[in-house]
Scaffold this motif. Structure first.
Motif, PDB file in Angstrom:
ATOM      1  N   LEU A   1       1.054  -1.209   0.264  1.00 35.85           N
ATOM      2  CA  LEU A   1       0.340  -0.127   0.441  1.00 35.85           C
ATOM      3  C   LEU A   1       0.958   1.566   0.116  1.00 35.85           C
TER       4      LEU A   1
ATOM      5  N   ALA B   1       0.589   3.793  -2.883  1.00 37.40           N
ATOM      6  CA  ALA B   1       0.011   5.167  -2.688  1.00 37.40           C
ATOM      7  C   ALA B   1       1.050   6.191  -3.465  1.00 37.40           C
TER       8      ALA B   1
ATOM      9  N   GLY C   1       0.355   8.914  -5.287  1.00 36.60           N
ATOM     10  CA  GLY C   1       1.434  10.601  -5.119  1.00 36.60           C
ATOM     11  C   GLY C   1       1.268  10.946  -6.646  1.00 36.60           C
TER      12      GLY C   1
ATOM     13  N   THR D   1     -18.352   9.362  -4.009  1.00 37.72           N
ATOM     14  CA  THR D   1     -17.779   9.214  -3.051  1.00 37.72           C
ATOM     15  C   THR D   1     -18.725   8.685  -1.628  1.00 37.72           C
TER      16      THR D   1
ATOM     17  N   ILE E   1     -17.548   5.517   0.369  1.00 33.42           N
ATOM     18  CA  ILE E   1     -17.156   5.298   1.954  1.00 33.42           C
ATOM     19  C   ILE E   1     -18.225   4.717   2.885  1.00 33.42           C
TER      20      ILE E   1
ATOM     21  N   LEU F   1      -7.611  -3.988   4.132  1.00 30.99           N
ATOM     22  CA  LEU F   1      -6.474  -3.119   4.007  1.00 30.99           C
ATOM     23  C   LEU F   1      -6.504  -2.385   2.689  1.00 30.99           C
TER      24      LEU F   1
ATOM     25  N   HIS G   1      -9.735  -0.487   1.670  1.00 27.27           N
ATOM     26  CA  HIS G   1     -10.066   1.253   2.843  1.00 27.27           C
ATOM     27  C   HIS G   1      -8.955   1.983   1.853  1.00 27.27           C
ATOM     28  N   PHE G   2      -7.490   1.272   1.286  1.00 27.01           N
ATOM     29  CA  PHE G   2      -7.070   2.002   1.168  1.00 27.01           C
ATOM     30  C   PHE G   2      -7.449   2.685  -0.702  1.00 27.01           C
TER      31      PHE G   2
ATOM     32  N   ASP H   1     -10.324   3.448  -0.636  1.00 29.73           N
ATOM     33  CA  ASP H   1     -11.732   4.487  -0.407  1.00 29.73           C
ATOM     34  C   ASP H   1     -11.071   5.763  -0.661  1.00 29.73           C
ATOM     35  N   LEU H   2      -9.193   5.936   0.734  1.00 27.55           N
ATOM     36  CA  LEU H   2      -8.424   6.862   0.682  1.00 27.55           C
ATOM     37  C   LEU H   2      -8.220   7.528  -1.056  1.00 27.55           C
TER      38      LEU H   2
ATOM     39  N   VAL I   1     -10.631   9.738  -1.385  1.00 34.07           N
ATOM     40  CA  VAL I   1     -11.023  11.351  -1.155  1.00 34.07           C
ATOM     41  C   VAL I   1     -10.162  11.782  -1.963  1.00 34.07           C
ATOM     42  N   PHE I   2      -8.582  11.886  -1.841  1.00 35.62           N
ATOM     43  CA  PHE I   2      -7.586  12.391  -2.564  1.00 35.62           C
ATOM     44  C   PHE I   2      -8.391  13.018  -3.850  1.00 35.62           C
TER      45      PHE I   2
ATOM     46  N   PHE J   1     -11.328  13.367  -5.160  1.00 38.44           N
ATOM     47  CA  PHE J   1     -12.545  13.923  -4.762  1.00 38.44           C
ATOM     48  C   PHE J   1     -12.274  15.179  -4.624  1.00 38.44           C
ATOM     49  N   THR J   2     -11.549  15.456  -3.950  1.00 37.49           N
ATOM     50  CA  THR J   2     -11.088  17.131  -3.041  1.00 37.49           C
ATOM     51  C   THR J   2      -9.628  17.577  -4.658  1.00 37.49           C
TER      52      THR J   2
END
Lengths: 130, 289
Positions: free
Chosen positions: B35, B39, B43, B86, B90, B270, B273-274, B276-277, B280-281, B283-284
């Protein structure tokens, strides 16, 4: 060959900490995080709808607020849903600190400094002298 | 230094070589390492996106590009569909964490129930993304390029195609829009003005591909980043759904009852959830700011 999917350390073993009472507490925290994530998402979209995206200070401040809300959401997903908050401190640090360092310098050097240079020095000059 | 080497260290703080120094199983540690590297990939994509966006200077407004909702026709509902996606992700993350929690108590029935809901949530998200992509690729009206090299968008989709530039017909209900996707003041022209500009057209394009897109004429980067970031994320969702489904089959078969723990559910959790994590970024940074 020895199996590596068995958990030998008794302190970590599944049965040790995960009785019904522990489950109730966990589910309570899951409900809390669910509500928090939903509310933050609704607030984010609401803000995006109300405040117009222009070059004002208002929008610049809003952007910072949106990024902070995102980081709060990320914190709860990693610490609560991924249970990193319950892991040992050394694992937490191993995972989070290198990543934050990496991101901070990438954001500063590439997104802020280098892109600004390309925009003002290279692209704007091309517009003047085609 | 000699003082150091002669010091006796209590056994309670020493790692004796048994088990993991992180007090985490081999599989979970490897999942975390994977992960971290994943990431970094995401990134990298977001950093590249931020770089291009600031280097170019102008960028379409997401609230104008993503303002459609299935079944509402031409109604403008900025970002509501993405917000719904989103929310679905979630909620499927929540059902996953509930499956993990049930697994800790070795409650096979509950694990099964929550895993099924997680898989359904993931499929819902994937289908939403299919709709979003198809809408993005088809576009909403397209734009013409005039003889002076300016861009004007159509206010609605009138069903024109790239091949018809010479034979396009202008009717009384049509209007052209300046800066439709918000790079500068958005301005809808009157029908007569539109007609004049329409007669100077040399080119028409609608929708998006890797070379051109109607949202940011002259800059392929906007659509490219949309395709690569949401596409790479969507690929993760797809593989996550497959992994969750396989784990669900194992749960139903009773493999983890025999093993005595549901750690596999935790590991695929794990990963889920990653995903989803990451969203979240995305989306923003892609849709909100």
């Amino acid at each position: 060959m020895e199996r590596d999917d068995l958990i030998r350390d008794h302190e970590y073993s599944v049965a040790a900490n995960h009785d019904e009472a522990h489950g109730v507490a966990t589910r309570k925290s899951i409900t809390f995080v669910t509500i928090l994530l939903s509310v933050l998402t609704i607030v984010e979209v609401g803000i995006g709808w109300v405040i117009s995206r222009d070059h004002s200070t208002m929008w610049a401040m809003t952007k910072i607020a949106l990024i902070i809300m995102t980081l709060v959401k990320a914190r709860y997903i990693v610490m609560s849903f991924m249970h990193l908050g319950e892991e040992r401190k050394n694992l937490k640090k191993t995972i989070i600190i290198p990543y934050i360092f990496f991101m901070v310098y990438m954001i500063t050097l590439i997104i802020l400094l280098e892109s600004n240079y390309v925009n003002t020095v290279i692209l704007q000059q091309e517009l003047v002298t085609p | 230094m000699s003082a150091h080497s002669s010091e006796t260290i209590s056994n309670s703080v020493l790692w004796g070589g048994d088990g993991s120094p992180f007090r985490i199983s081999y599989g979970k540690l490897m999942m975390w390492l994977f992960l971290i590297s994943d990431a970094l990939t995401f990134g990298g994509l977001l950093i590249a996106y931020g770089f291009e966006r600031h280097a170019i200077g102008s960028w379409p407004l997401a609230e104008k590009v993503f303002s459609a909702f299935p079944g509402t026709g031409t109604m403008k509902l900025p970002l509501i569909y993405v917000a719904l996606m989103t929310f679905i992700l979630i909620i499927s993350s929540v059902t996953m964490v509930l499956a993990v929690e049930a697994g800790h108590r070795l409650d096979k029935k509950k694990v099964k129930k929550w895993m099924i809901l997680t898989v359904i949530g993931g499929l819902f998200f994937l289908l939403s993304q299919v709709w979003e992509w198809s809408h993005f690729i088809h576009g909403s009206g397209g734009y013409i390029t005039t003889t002076t090299g300016e861009y004007y968008h159509f206010d609605k989709d009138y069903g024109f195609h790239e091949g018809d530039v010479a034979h396009m017909e202008f009717t009384n209900e049509m209007a052209l829009v300046q800066n439709k996707y918000g790079m500068g003041e958005s301005l809808t022209l009157s029908n007569e003005e539109s007609k004049k500009i329409f007669d100077q057209r040399v080119d028409f394009f609608h929708g998006a591909n890797l070379k051109r897109n109607e949202y940011h004429p002259g800059h392929p980067q906007y659509a490219n980043f949309f395709f690569f970031i949401t596409g790479f994320h969507g690929f993760h969702v797809f593989s996550g759904v497959v992994i969750n489904f396989l784990i669900l089959l194992q749960v139903m078969k009773g493999t983890y009852d025999k093993r005595g723990h549901f750690e596999m559910v935790e590991k695929s959790g794990l990963y889920w959830h990653f995903i989803d994590l990451v969203w979240v970024f995305v989306f923003t940074f892609f849709y909100l700011v």
